[in-house]
Design a protein around this motif. Sequence first.
Motif, short mmCIF file in Angstrom:
data_model
loop_
_atom_site.label_atom_id
_atom_site.label_comp_id
_atom_site.label_asym_id
_atom_site.label_seq_id
_atom_site.Cartn_x
_atom_site.Cartn_y
_atom_site.Cartn_z
N ARG A 133 0.81 -1.22 0.00
CA ARG A 133 0.00 0.00 0.00
C ARG A 133 0.85 1.27 0.00
O ARG A 133 0.50 2.26 -0.65
CB ARG A 133 -0.95 -0.01 1.18
CG ARG A 133 -2.03 -1.05 0.98
CD ARG A 133 -3.12 -0.96 1.97
NE ARG A 133 -4.10 -1.99 1.66
CZ ARG A 133 -5.15 -2.24 2.39
NH1 ARG A 133 -5.37 -1.53 3.47
NH2 ARG A 133 -5.98 -3.18 2.05
N ILE A 134 1.95 1.25 0.74
CA ILE A 134 2.82 2.43 0.78
C ILE A 134 3.37 2.74 -0.60
O ILE A 134 3.38 3.89 -1.03
CB ILE A 134 3.97 2.23 1.80
CG1 ILE A 134 3.42 2.28 3.23
CG2 ILE A 134 5.06 3.29 1.61
CD1 ILE A 134 4.44 1.91 4.29
N PHE A 135 3.84 1.70 -1.28
CA PHE A 135 4.47 1.90 -2.59
C PHE A 135 3.52 1.67 -3.76
O PHE A 135 3.94 1.68 -4.91
CB PHE A 135 5.70 0.99 -2.72
CG PHE A 135 6.79 1.35 -1.76
CD1 PHE A 135 7.56 2.49 -1.95
CD2 PHE A 135 7.02 0.56 -0.64
CE1 PHE A 135 8.56 2.82 -1.04
CE2 PHE A 135 8.02 0.89 0.26
CZ PHE A 135 8.80 2.03 0.06
N LYS A 136 2.23 1.45 -3.45
CA LYS A 136 1.19 1.25 -4.45
C LYS A 136 1.59 0.17 -5.47
O LYS A 136 1.49 0.36 -6.69
CB LYS A 136 0.87 2.57 -5.15
CG LYS A 136 0.28 3.60 -4.20
CD LYS A 136 -0.06 4.88 -4.92
CE LYS A 136 -0.82 5.79 -4.04
NZ LYS A 136 -0.21 6.73 -3.24
N LEU A 137 2.03 -0.96 -4.94
CA LEU A 137 2.44 -2.08 -5.77
C LEU A 137 1.23 -2.92 -6.15
O LEU A 137 0.28 -3.04 -5.37
CB LEU A 137 3.45 -2.95 -5.03
CG LEU A 137 4.73 -2.25 -4.58
CD1 LEU A 137 5.55 -3.19 -3.70
CD2 LEU A 137 5.53 -1.79 -5.76
N LYS A 138 1.27 -3.50 -7.32
CA LYS A 138 0.18 -4.37 -7.76
C LYS A 138 0.60 -5.81 -7.53
O LYS A 138 1.18 -6.45 -8.39
CB LYS A 138 -0.14 -4.12 -9.23
CG LYS A 138 -0.71 -2.75 -9.47
CD LYS A 138 -1.18 -2.57 -10.88
CE LYS A 138 -1.75 -1.18 -11.03
NZ LYS A 138 -2.50 -1.01 -12.24
#
Length: 112
Positions: free
Chosen positions: A46-51
Amino acid sequence: MNYFTDLYFKTIDPSFTYVELLNIAVFYSIIIHTVVYSIIMIVIKRIFKLKINTKLLVFSLLAIMTFGYVGRLMRSKSIYNNLIKKGYNDKDATQETVNIMHHGYFRFYFIG
């Protein structure tokens, strides 16, 4: 933490059997590890908006935790057998195996 430390020392002891891995303490450790590491990975996601597929992540961690116990015990037994072949007696081979395993596996992020 004593619970997990005791489990750790049992599962690096080469006299511990593979059947003994099928106990509730190992099961709880696998579940707790999976939950803790999943939460950490989800926060990072969530912090790095990873998929990253969360279900795949949890399943992968569960598999790694499960097979990790088997692999670690397998390695312990392998080291022990090698030391016995080199002429160590049972007591010394066991102690040396535990020392080697401890230095290889015991880290701050390792719970059990």
